[in-house]
Scaffold this motif. Structure first.
Motif, mmCIF file in Angstrom:
data_model
loop_
_atom_site.group_PDB
_atom_site.id
_atom_site.type_symbol
_atom_site.label_atom_id
_atom_site.label_comp_id
_atom_site.label_asym_id
_atom_site.label_seq_id
_atom_site.Cartn_x
_atom_site.Cartn_y
_atom_site.Cartn_z
ATOM 1 N N CYS A 120 0.835 -1.215 0.000
ATOM 2 C CA CYS A 120 0.000 0.000 0.000
ATOM 3 C C CYS A 120 0.862 1.255 0.000
ATOM 4 O O CYS A 120 0.537 2.248 -0.676
ATOM 5 C CB CYS A 120 -0.923 -0.007 1.209
ATOM 6 N N SER A 121 1.952 1.208 0.747
ATOM 7 C CA SER A 121 2.845 2.360 0.810
ATOM 8 C C SER A 121 3.482 2.625 -0.551
ATOM 9 O O SER A 121 3.558 3.770 -1.006
ATOM 10 C CB SER A 121 3.916 2.127 1.876
ATOM 11 N N GLY A 122 3.967 1.556 -1.203
ATOM 12 C CA GLY A 122 4.571 1.741 -2.519
ATOM 13 C C GLY A 122 3.589 2.282 -3.536
ATOM 14 O O GLY A 122 3.917 3.172 -4.338
ATOM 15 N N LEU A 123 2.359 1.771 -3.531
ATOM 16 C CA LEU A 123 1.345 2.274 -4.456
ATOM 17 C C LEU A 123 0.968 3.715 -4.135
ATOM 18 O O LEU A 123 0.674 4.500 -5.042
ATOM 19 C CB LEU A 123 0.111 1.373 -4.392
ATOM 20 N N SER A 124 0.973 4.079 -2.860
ATOM 21 C CA SER A 124 0.663 5.465 -2.489
ATOM 22 C C SER A 124 1.722 6.426 -3.009
ATOM 23 O O SER A 124 1.425 7.596 -3.290
ATOM 24 C CB SER A 124 0.551 5.587 -0.964
ATOM 25 N N GLY A 125 2.952 5.933 -3.153
ATOM 26 C CA GLY A 125 3.990 6.775 -3.742
ATOM 27 C C GLY A 125 3.633 7.193 -5.154
ATOM 28 O O GLY A 125 3.904 8.340 -5.564
ATOM 29 N N ILE A 126 3.001 6.294 -5.928
ATOM 30 C CA ILE A 126 2.579 6.647 -7.286
ATOM 31 C C ILE A 126 1.497 7.722 -7.243
ATOM 32 O O ILE A 126 1.491 8.657 -8.041
ATOM 33 C CB ILE A 126 2.081 5.389 -8.016
ATOM 34 N N ARG A 127 0.579 7.590 -6.291
ATOM 35 C CA ARG A 127 -0.493 8.589 -6.167
ATOM 36 C C ARG A 127 0.075 9.964 -5.889
ATOM 37 O O ARG A 127 -0.334 10.957 -6.517
ATOM 38 C CB ARG A 127 -1.443 8.175 -5.052
ATOM 39 N N PHE A 128 1.021 10.057 -4.952
ATOM 40 C CA PHE A 128 1.604 11.357 -4.635
ATOM 41 C C PHE A 128 2.415 11.903 -5.803
ATOM 42 O O PHE A 128 2.487 13.124 -6.000
ATOM 43 C CB PHE A 128 2.482 11.246 -3.392
ATOM 44 N N ALA A 129 3.033 11.014 -6.596
ATOM 45 C CA ALA A 129 3.779 11.476 -7.758
ATOM 46 C C ALA A 129 2.850 12.061 -8.811
ATOM 47 O O ALA A 129 3.182 13.061 -9.460
ATOM 48 C CB ALA A 129 4.589 10.322 -8.346
#
Length: 265
Positions: A29-38
């Protein structure tokens, strides 16, 4: 005559098997959230999410061993989480941050990072049950591990955060660096395994003091500290290669001088 009692079906997974998988899911979930913030161009939070995924990835294995909850399912889930959090997520973050301005080759560099990370994890899973693993038996890893590769790939962003210099965002610098890190992950270079390192008793106090210094530096100057750690990892590569070559040479010498056991007639 007594009849055998039917076997009771299993009642489900024990909690000790669920806990480490939950930590792995949080890392995903944390790794996927990085894409969202990008996508929102919140670059600092995007990088923090990838770093948080690295921390959680280091915890799930320890939680599994502590609770005796290792399982094949957990190993597969961990590999899937690593491929997304340390391959796909950094690749997309770098593409949206810099590489999108470099036609064709920018996307190729991002693809190499994501695909090579998946290839590394597939190679690791394929050899997980193999008896002949020279690097692992000597206390080394083969190539840069996925979390370290993700951190190294984001080094231009760390330097950009720390200095504000536009040169670190140039795709002509980021693209070849991304390709280099991708190749490093799938290479056969022997790298140090932190779990195999052993400290001497007379340097334990110095090691604790070093951890305190690094922790204080990470709080006061996080991007400069992370950049320094990435550079230190790169500088350690020649030493890991030389150290493994020495171990390999000693093993070859020991095998050559080992006396053969006489066979009885």
């Amino acid at each position: 005559m007594r009849t055998a009692r039917p076997l009771r079906p299993p009642r489900g997974l024990p909690l000790r098997a669920v806990a480490p998988n939950a930590v792995t899911a949080l890392a995903l979930c944390s790794g996927l959230s990085g894409i969202r913030f990008a996508i929102q161009q919140n670059w600092a939070m995007a990088v923090v999410m990838v770093l948080l995924a690295g921390v959680l990835d280091g915890l799930d294995g320890r939680v599994a061993r502590m609770l005796r909850g290792e399982s094949r399912f957990g190993a597969e889930l961990d590999s899937l989480s690593d491929a997304i959090s340390f391959g796909v997520s950094p690749a997309l973050i770098l593409y949206l941050w810099s590489l999108s301005t470099l036609p064709r080759f920018g996307w190729t560099a991002s693809l190499m990072l994501a695909v090579f990370c998946a290839l590394r994890l597939a190679r690791f899973n394929a050899a997980i049950d193999a008896d002949d693993q020279p690097h692992k038996s000597a206390g080394f890893l083969t190539g840069a591990p996925a979390p370290a590769g993700a951190g190294l790939s984001l080094l231009p962003m760390f330097l950009w955060f720390a200095t504000g210099e536009p040169i670190f965002r140039s795709p002509y610098l980021v693209a070849p660096w991304t390709v280099f890190v991708a190749i490093l992950m799938v290479s056969s270079v022997a790298t140090f395994s932190w779990s195999s390192l052993r400290l001497r008793r007379n340097v334990r106090f110095e090691a604790i003091a070093l951890v305190v210094v690094v922790g204080a530096a990470a709080i006061s100057a996080p991007w400069e500290t992370i950049s320094t750690l990435c550079v230190a990892y790169l500088l350690a590569l020649p030493f890991s290669i030389a150290s493994y070559a020495r171990v390999k040479r000693l093993r070859g010498t020991a095998a050559a001088v080992e006396p053969t056991t006489p066979t009885s007639a």
